[in-house]
Write a protein that holds these residues in place. Sequence first.
Motif, PDB file in Angstrom:
ATOM      1  N   ILE A 180       0.811  -1.217   0.000  1.00 46.49           N
ATOM      2  CA  ILE A 180       0.000   0.000   0.000  1.00 46.49           C
ATOM      3  C   ILE A 180       0.846   1.269   0.000  1.00 46.49           C
ATOM      4  CG2 ILE A 180      -1.969  -1.116   1.088  1.00 46.49           C
ATOM      5  CD1 ILE A 180      -1.091   0.159   3.736  1.00 46.49           C
ATOM      6  N   ALA A 181       2.124   1.152   0.302  1.00 46.49           N
ATOM      7  CA  ALA A 181       3.050   2.285   0.304  1.00 46.49           C
ATOM      8  C   ALA A 181       4.458   1.715   0.255  1.00 46.49           C
ATOM      9  CB  ALA A 181       2.856   3.155   1.557  1.00 46.49           C
ATOM     10  N   PRO A 182       5.468   2.528  -0.091  1.00 43.51           N
ATOM     11  CA  PRO A 182       6.834   2.020  -0.090  1.00 43.51           C
ATOM     12  C   PRO A 182       7.209   1.417   1.263  1.00 43.51           C
ATOM     13  CG  PRO A 182       6.753   4.143  -1.178  1.00 43.51           C
ATOM     14  CD  PRO A 182       5.398   3.925  -0.580  1.00 43.51           C
ATOM     15  N   CYS A 183       7.677   0.182   1.254  1.00 41.85           N
ATOM     16  CA  CYS A 183       8.097  -0.533   2.456  1.00 41.85           C
ATOM     17  C   CYS A 183       6.959  -0.830   3.429  1.00 41.85           C
ATOM     18  CB  CYS A 183       9.201   0.230   3.190  1.00 41.85           C
ATOM     19  SG  CYS A 183      10.791   0.191   2.330  1.00 41.85           S
ATOM     20  N   LEU A 184       5.719  -0.800   2.964  1.00 42.05           N
ATOM     21  CA  LEU A 184       4.583  -1.037   3.850  1.00 42.05           C
ATOM     22  C   LEU A 184       3.542  -1.883   3.128  1.00 42.05           C
ATOM     23  CD1 LEU A 184       3.423  -0.280   6.690  1.00 42.05           C
ATOM     24  CD2 LEU A 184       2.210   1.582   5.532  1.00 42.05           C
ATOM     25  N   GLU A 185       3.087  -2.941   3.780  1.00 40.20           N
ATOM     26  CA  GLU A 185       2.046  -3.799   3.213  1.00 40.20           C
ATOM     27  C   GLU A 185       1.020  -4.155   4.273  1.00 40.20           C
ATOM     28  OE1 GLU A 185       2.910  -8.468   3.574  1.00 40.20           O
ATOM     29  OE2 GLU A 185       4.348  -7.486   2.232  1.00 40.20           O
ATOM     30  N   VAL A 186      -0.160  -4.527   3.811  1.00 40.59           N
ATOM     31  CA  VAL A 186      -1.160  -5.151   4.653  1.00 40.59           C
ATOM     32  C   VAL A 186      -1.394  -6.556   4.117  1.00 40.59           C
ATOM     33  CG1 VAL A 186      -2.292  -3.010   5.369  1.00 40.59           C
ATOM     34  CG2 VAL A 186      -3.044  -4.156   3.274  1.00 40.59           C
ATOM     35  N   PHE A 187      -1.734  -7.470   4.998  1.00 40.32           N
ATOM     36  CA  PHE A 187      -2.041  -8.820   4.542  1.00 40.32           C
ATOM     37  C   PHE A 187      -3.080  -9.455   5.449  1.00 40.32           C
ATOM     38  CE2 PHE A 187       1.633  -9.674   7.381  1.00 40.32           C
ATOM     39  CZ  PHE A 187       1.131 -10.715   8.161  1.00 40.32           C
ATOM     40  N   VAL A 188      -3.647 -10.533   4.968  1.00 41.59           N
ATOM     41  CA  VAL A 188      -4.619 -11.283   5.751  1.00 41.59           C
ATOM     42  C   VAL A 188      -4.382 -12.771   5.528  1.00 41.59           C
ATOM     43  CG1 VAL A 188      -6.352 -11.154   3.901  1.00 41.59           C
ATOM     44  CG2 VAL A 188      -7.078 -11.629   6.259  1.00 41.59           C
ATOM     45  N   ASP A 189      -4.370 -13.513   6.618  1.00 37.57           N
ATOM     46  CA  ASP A 189      -4.341 -14.970   6.550  1.00 37.57           C
ATOM     47  C   ASP A 189      -5.785 -15.459   6.538  1.00 37.57           C
ATOM     48  OD1 ASP A 189      -1.545 -15.356   6.596  1.00 37.57           O
ATOM     49  OD2 ASP A 189      -1.516 -14.984   8.752  1.00 37.57           O
ATOM     50  N   LEU A 190      -6.186 -16.057   5.431  1.00 34.79           N
ATOM     51  CA  LEU A 190      -7.544 -16.556   5.304  1.00 34.79           C
ATOM     52  C   LEU A 190      -7.722 -17.822   6.146  1.00 34.79           C
ATOM     53  CD1 LEU A 190      -8.105 -16.091   1.461  1.00 34.79           C
ATOM     54  CD2 LEU A 190      -8.558 -14.476   3.322  1.00 34.79           C
ATOM     55  N   PRO A 191      -8.949 -18.117   6.574  1.00 34.33           N
ATOM     56  CA  PRO A 191      -9.173 -19.353   7.344  1.00 34.33           C
ATOM     57  C   PRO A 191      -8.755 -20.595   6.557  1.00 34.33           C
ATOM     58  CG  PRO A 191     -11.060 -17.888   7.540  1.00 34.33           C
ATOM     59  CD  PRO A 191     -10.169 -17.296   6.491  1.00 34.33           C
ATOM     60  N   THR A 192      -7.983 -21.440   7.186  1.00 36.93           N
ATOM     61  CA  THR A 192      -7.550 -22.714   6.615  1.00 36.93           C
ATOM     62  C   THR A 192      -8.413 -23.831   7.179  1.00 36.93           C
ATOM     63  OG1 THR A 192      -5.255 -22.040   6.258  1.00 36.93           O
ATOM     64  CG2 THR A 192      -5.657 -24.386   6.574  1.00 36.93           C
ATOM     65  N   TYR A 193      -8.824 -24.757   6.317  1.00 35.33           N
ATOM     66  CA  TYR A 193      -9.640 -25.873   6.799  1.00 35.33           C
ATOM     67  C   TYR A 193      -8.748 -27.057   7.156  1.00 35.33           C
ATOM     68  CZ  TYR A 193     -13.303 -29.301   7.364  1.00 35.33           C
ATOM     69  OH  TYR A 193     -14.144 -30.259   7.885  1.00 35.33           O
ATOM     70  N   PHE A 194      -8.916 -27.569   8.378  1.00 40.00           N
ATOM     71  CA  PHE A 194      -8.207 -28.745   8.853  1.00 40.00           C
ATOM     72  C   PHE A 194      -9.163 -29.930   8.809  1.00 40.00           C
ATOM     73  CE2 PHE A 194      -5.726 -25.282  10.381  1.00 40.00           C
ATOM     74  CZ  PHE A 194      -4.434 -25.755  10.530  1.00 40.00           C
ATOM     75  N   ALA A 195      -8.832 -30.913   7.971  1.00 40.86           N
ATOM     76  CA  ALA A 195      -9.657 -32.119   7.833  1.00 40.86           C
ATOM     77  C   ALA A 195      -8.952 -33.279   8.513  1.00 40.86           C
ATOM     78  CB  ALA A 195      -9.900 -32.424   6.360  1.00 40.86           C
ATOM     79  N   ASN A 196      -9.521 -33.750   9.627  1.00 42.15           N
ATOM     80  CA  ASN A 196      -8.926 -34.871  10.338  1.00 42.15           C
ATOM     81  C   ASN A 196      -9.234 -36.167   9.598  1.00 42.15           C
ATOM     82  OD1 ASN A 196      -9.478 -36.955  13.022  1.00 42.15           O
ATOM     83  ND2 ASN A 196      -7.506 -35.955  12.756  1.00 42.15           N
ATOM     84  N   ILE A 197      -8.179 -36.814   9.122  1.00 43.44           N
ATOM     85  CA  ILE A 197      -8.336 -38.043   8.351  1.00 43.44           C
ATOM     86  C   ILE A 197      -8.358 -39.266   9.260  1.00 43.44           C
ATOM     87  CG2 ILE A 197      -7.298 -39.471   6.539  1.00 43.44           C
ATOM     88  CD1 ILE A 197      -6.040 -36.933   5.411  1.00 43.44           C
TER      89      ILE A 197
END
Length: 261
Positions: free
Chosen positions: A71-88
């Motif tokens: 979004i600007a020099p040397c600056l970012e925003v991010f988001v970790d999306l929900p990860t699905y854990f499937a118990n096998i």
Amino acid sequence: MLALLMLASLGARADGCPKASDEIATDRPDVTNSSLVVPVGSFQSENGLNLSTRDGGRTLDGSNSRWRLGIAPCLEVFVDLPTYFANIRPPGVSGFSDVGPAVKWQISPMPGKVDLSMTMGVLLPTGPAELAGRGAQPYLQFPWSWELHDGWGLSGMFTEFFRPADFTAKQITEATFVIEKKLSDRISVFTEYVGDYPQGGVPSQLVNSGALYRLTPTQQIDFHLAVGLNHNSANYIVGIGYSFRVDGLFHQPVRSGGRTP
């Protein structure tokens, strides 16, 4: 005060910040995040799939997606999306992890020297407590890297996770250390130590090794294999991933001898 310091330093050091002409630098497949932010006006998507075993149980999780935006020099925003854990295979829990927005500031853009960034984020309680923990979990993170000679490099990360709603461990300290080697312009390999140290609890430790291959300057595939070092860690984790970057999303004004169209 922190925001003012960040804004004051961005303009003065913008020439040393990552640019769209630079190769993609990802926060995966190692646990240690990149000390570099994405270029301003660039969107980067990092994705992966893991298979892990712990105490006889087996779990598949994906897509481990992180969306990053400069979004600007040397600056970012991010988001970790929900990860699905499937118990096998039991024991284990199925469900989604928390969503995690954050902001990352590259403090020292000095090519060939030690680079350092600071990340401030929070894991919001969108997943089940037995999988993701209780309540909001803010964290403060410092990834760093040091480029050595002949393609060798060192990097690491220090993270403090705060868990105000947890009944046992209110705070978890994570420390990582990586030795990496660039084999060619497109191929790199690494070995990493990861240690999680909960307040008043038993730590978990593992060794994570892998490789990445740049298909193009803005696309990457990767592989990693982690092995637990003590009984409180996963027995092993094996994963693959794909990341890409799209540049030029923001309008850039003409600076020399022209005007903004």
